[in-house]
Design an enzyme around this catalytic site. Structure first.
Site, short mmCIF file in Angstrom:
data_model
loop_
_atom_site.label_atom_id
_atom_site.label_comp_id
_atom_site.label_asym_id
_atom_site.label_seq_id
_atom_site.Cartn_x
_atom_site.Cartn_y
_atom_site.Cartn_z
N ASP A 228 4.68 -26.25 26.86
CA ASP A 228 6.00 -26.66 26.44
C ASP A 228 6.73 -27.02 27.73
O ASP A 228 6.34 -26.61 28.83
CB ASP A 228 6.72 -25.56 25.64
CG ASP A 228 7.87 -26.16 24.83
OD1 ASP A 228 8.31 -27.29 25.14
OD2 ASP A 228 8.35 -25.50 23.89
C1 BGC Z 1 10.68 -28.03 23.03
C2 BGC Z 1 9.50 -28.80 22.50
C3 BGC Z 1 9.64 -30.24 22.86
C4 BGC Z 1 9.78 -30.39 24.36
C5 BGC Z 1 9.98 -31.81 24.82
C6 BGC Z 1 10.90 -28.27 24.52
O1 BGC Z 1 12.07 -27.69 24.95
O2 BGC Z 1 10.50 -26.65 22.81
O3 BGC Z 1 9.40 -28.65 21.12
O4 BGC Z 1 8.56 -30.97 22.36
O5 BGC Z 1 10.91 -29.65 24.79
O6 BGC Z 1 11.23 -32.27 24.44
#
Ligand code: BGC
Length: 754
Positions: A228
């Site tokens: 993530d």
């Molecule tokens: C989120 C993800 C997301 C990623 C990119 C993160 O903060 O938890 O779900 O895909 O950011 O935006």
């Protein structure tokens, strides 16, 4: 030698290390001289959030269809429709030059307070898994990748970056992992995204057991694992654990750390090569799909409307819906003119167009005059004048429709909701309007349950319209006017009040850890087991027609676990309108070594029926439908015995039951050990045969020495059975030929055949 192995051999250490970290917020690192292209990823999950300028992190994104959020998608229970939605997302990715869409999110809804629940499917792992499989298969069938997220046990936003989710093995296997497992095994997502949190003390990004042992080795995952955004703490440890790509980039320091680790011998280069291999295989797969062009905005908007209409759940209806030809309808609530259709955070889409719910209603209302009142302020303040105006309009009309939405930023990624409440103004408004207008219909726009006890008895109908996507305004009109006969069913329980919820006393955790103390009992598993009344149960939803279930059949009364079972039932539309029904099959185990939830969803099917029409629904239940995870055996097990097959219209509305007998084909090893109680020895067939003579002798002796129940006021057998064999032998002391330890070890050796 394959193309990829060849490339890896040609890449320098620096190039391989760089490949394993992004080049920017949304792109992987290209290696131009070797012809390795960059790959673009973008959020997800209910639309394509492609930044206008791909080198920026949070920027306005290009217009894309905002489909209904996952909470609404799951309430459709329609796997074919979700497949279509996935295909449409892929077409948009292709047009917007995106290789991988970052979704679906399959985390369980452990508490309705989780700020991100609108991005997740369900409190039930089977339903969430089936939705994810369709979504992924839909997207990937068009040559675009997905990212299965957030792996794993990321069930709250509170302290999401640091919280330690303490989850026992059984809850993990039965509740928190199966949706991931189903998606990996049945749909092969190109990428899987680890979560921010720790699981049992180790960050998901550095969790070897999660990323390598379970995901890659046990489930056979072939794609790559991406972090993530910003979830990696120790790059080298993360690589060793199986985290292939770190996002976002660029991060020169990280790349250097990897290079240094290989040079110093701290990291085996083979680990880096494996990560590179996984990343490259997806990068080249993605490159096979030519990007560019456009997508059909109108068609996708229509699809978004269809999904929204199918996902909306009719919670209450005294017969006022579908609307008839009324002269005057009062439309109340600012969300009737300004749709509330998506949540906050990384999933936020810049829609291609946006329905105005009021205008959409007017289109279907024909000659009916619609009046409008603002109803409530956008924030949480109180304004009696707005309530008075709404009541005035409601009084003059034959029907009042209240469009109620939660305050704009209440449901978002990054934080949880503090409560399940509407604003006190909204509650006062609903009560006041329904007091003057008995034909009051409430439309709810929210991404997760709200409590309703204060006002629900006074209103004529309630529609849960969710965060419904850009075409939700039209979909609400469709449902209200019966152009769409509601068929959505709840993919999560609506509690009466927050304190009734399963995780209530184990949320949000303290001292940096949240203990999943309720174990496997989340959602309806908990409400069923504790017999806690709910506002609306899991699987519930009304229709404008009625359905009758009859003629339930099973393919065998006695069956082997590996053969599974076919379940059929005839469903008839007994009303006057065409409609769709979601037939649900739950399994109840009569007796098991470990405590099991009273019922668990193991199959479902959505069917469409004309008035008077009957269809036979067939559902296949496999080994896993009857099995549970036994931590001591470290595997899914079945046990001989009876099971009820419960066929119903919701988890609380079981229409038919068949009882069947399962024959387990498993030959389980004995799990007896030095701590095993006498009861465990007697219940284990091998234990019993080894111990039989001794047990008889011992129980007689112990019974004598206790001198009967009266002497010490206890049932000696009850005491004996739950005492470890070792302790009992200690009681016998010098009467034994050898030490209790030696004796027990001797018995164990016989049992285990060692
Ligand atoms: C989120 C993800 C997301 C990623 C990119 C993160 O903060 O938890 O779900 O895909 O950011 O935006």
């Amino acid at each position: 030698m394959t193309k990829i192995t060849d490339l890896i051999n040609k890449m320098s250490l620096e190039e391989k290390a760089a490949l394993c970290t992004g080049a920017g917020p949304w792109t992987t690192t290209p290696v131009e001289h070797l012809g390795i292209p960059e790959m673009t990823v973008t959020d997800g999950p209910h639309g394509v959030r492609r930044a206008e300028n791909i080198t920026t992190f949070v920027e306005k994104s290009l217009p894309a269809t905002c489909f209904p959020t996952s909470a609404c998608m799951a309430s459709t229970w329609d796997v074919d429709l979700i497949h279509k939605l996935g295909e449409a997302l892929a077409y948009e990715c292709i047009a917007l030059k995106v290789d991988v869409v970052l979704g679906p999110g399959v985390n369980m809804k452990r508490t309705p307070l989780c700020g991100r629940n609108f991005e997740y499917y369900s409190e039930d792992p089977y339903l969430a898994g089936e939705m994810a499989v369709s979504f992924i298969n839909g997207v990937q069938s068009k040559g675009v990748g997905t990212s299965l997220k957030h792996y794993a046990a990321n069930n709250q936003e509170y302290q999401r970056s640091t919280i330690n989710s303490v989850v026992d093995e059984r809850a993990l296997r039965e509740i928190y992992l199966p949706a991931f497992e189903a998606a990996v095994k049945k749909a092969k997502p190109w990428t899987a995204m680890c979560s921010y949190n720790k699981l049992n003390g180790t960050y998901a990004a550095e969790n070897h057991r999660l990323l390598t042992e379970i995901l890659k080795e046990e489930w056979g995952y072939e794609g790559f694992v991406v972090s993530d955004w910003g979830a990696v703490h120790d790059r080298v440890e993360a690589l060793k654990a199986g985290l292939d790509l770190e996002m976002p980039g660029p991060r020169e320091r990280r790349v250097k750390e990897v290079i240094d680790a290989v040079r110093s011998g701290k990291l085996d280069e083979a680990v880096l090569d494996e990560a590179a291999r996984r990343i490259l295989s997806i990068v080249f797969k993605a490159a096979e799909t030519k990007k560019g062009g456009s997508f059909d905005i109108a068609r996708h908007h229509a699809l978004a409307r269809r999904v929204a209409g199918e996902g909306m759940v009719l919670l209450k209806n005294n017969g006022i819906l579908p609307l008839k030809k009324h002269k005057r309808i009062a439309v109340i609530g600012h969300s009737a003119k300004e749709a509330y259709y998506q949540g906050g955070g990384s999933s936020h889409i810049n829609p291609t167009q946006l329905d105005n719910p009021f205008e959409e209603l007017q289109k279907l209302a024909g000659d009916t005059k619609l009046s409008f009142a603002e109803g409530y302020p956008k924030d949480e303040s109180l304004d009696q004048a707005l309530i008075d105006e709404a009541c005035k309009k409601a009084r003059k009309a034959e029907v009042a429709i209240l469009y109620i939405c939660l305050p704009a930023t209440k449901e978002s990624e990054g934080y949880d909701r503090p409560d399940l409440d509407l604003t006190s103004h909204q509650v006062a408004l609903i009560k006041a309007v329904s007091a003057v207008q008995p034909n009051t219909v409430v439309i709810l726009n929210n991404g997760a349950p709200v409590v309703m006890s204060e006002w629900i008895d006074g209103v004529a109908a309630v529609v849960e319209a969710w965060m419904m996507g850009q075409a939700g305004g039209g979909a609400i009109a469709d449902v209200l006017y019966g152009k769409v006969n509601p068929s959505g069913k709840l993919a999560e329980t609506f509690p009466i009040k927050l304190i009734d919820t399963p995780a209530y006393i184990n949320y949000p955790g303290e001292n940096g850890a949240v203990r999943y103390g309720e174990g496997v009992f989340i959602g309806y598993r908990y409400y069923d087991a504790k017999q806690v009344p709910t506002l609306f149960p899991f699987g519930y939803g009304l229709s404008y027609t009625t359905f009758k279930y009859k003629n339930p059949k099973v393919s065998a009364k006695t069956f082997k676990d590996v053969d599974g079972l076919n379940v059929t039932v005839d469903v008839t539309n007994t009303g006057k309108m065409a409609g769709k029904e979601v037939v649900q099959v739950y399994v109840h185990d009569h007796k098991s070594k470990l405590i099991r939830p009273p019922k668990e969803l193991k199959g479902f099917s959505k069917i469409e029926l004309q008035p008077g029409e009957t269809k036979t629904v067939t559902l296949k239940l496999d080994f896993r439908a009857f099995a549970y995870y036994h931590p001591a055996y470290k595997q899914w097990i079945t046990e001989d015995g009876e099971f009820d097959i419960l066929i119903g219209a919701s988890s609380a509305d079981i229409r038919c039951k068949k009882t069947v007998t399962l024959q387990s084909t498993l030959e389980l090893p004995s799990i007896l050990n030095r701590d095993s109680t006498l009861r465990e020895w007697t219940e284990d067939p091998r234990g019993m045969s080894v111990l039989a003579p001794l047990i008889q002798q011992m129980t007689d002796q112990m019974r004598d020495s206790f001198g009967g129940n009266e002497a010490i006021g206890m049932d000696p057998m009850g005491f004996l059975l739950d005492t470890p064999l070792m302790n009992l032998l200690h009681f016998l002391g010098s009467a034994l030929p050898t030490s209790p330890e030696e004796m027990v070890d001797g018995f164990l050796a016989k049992v285990h055949g060692t």
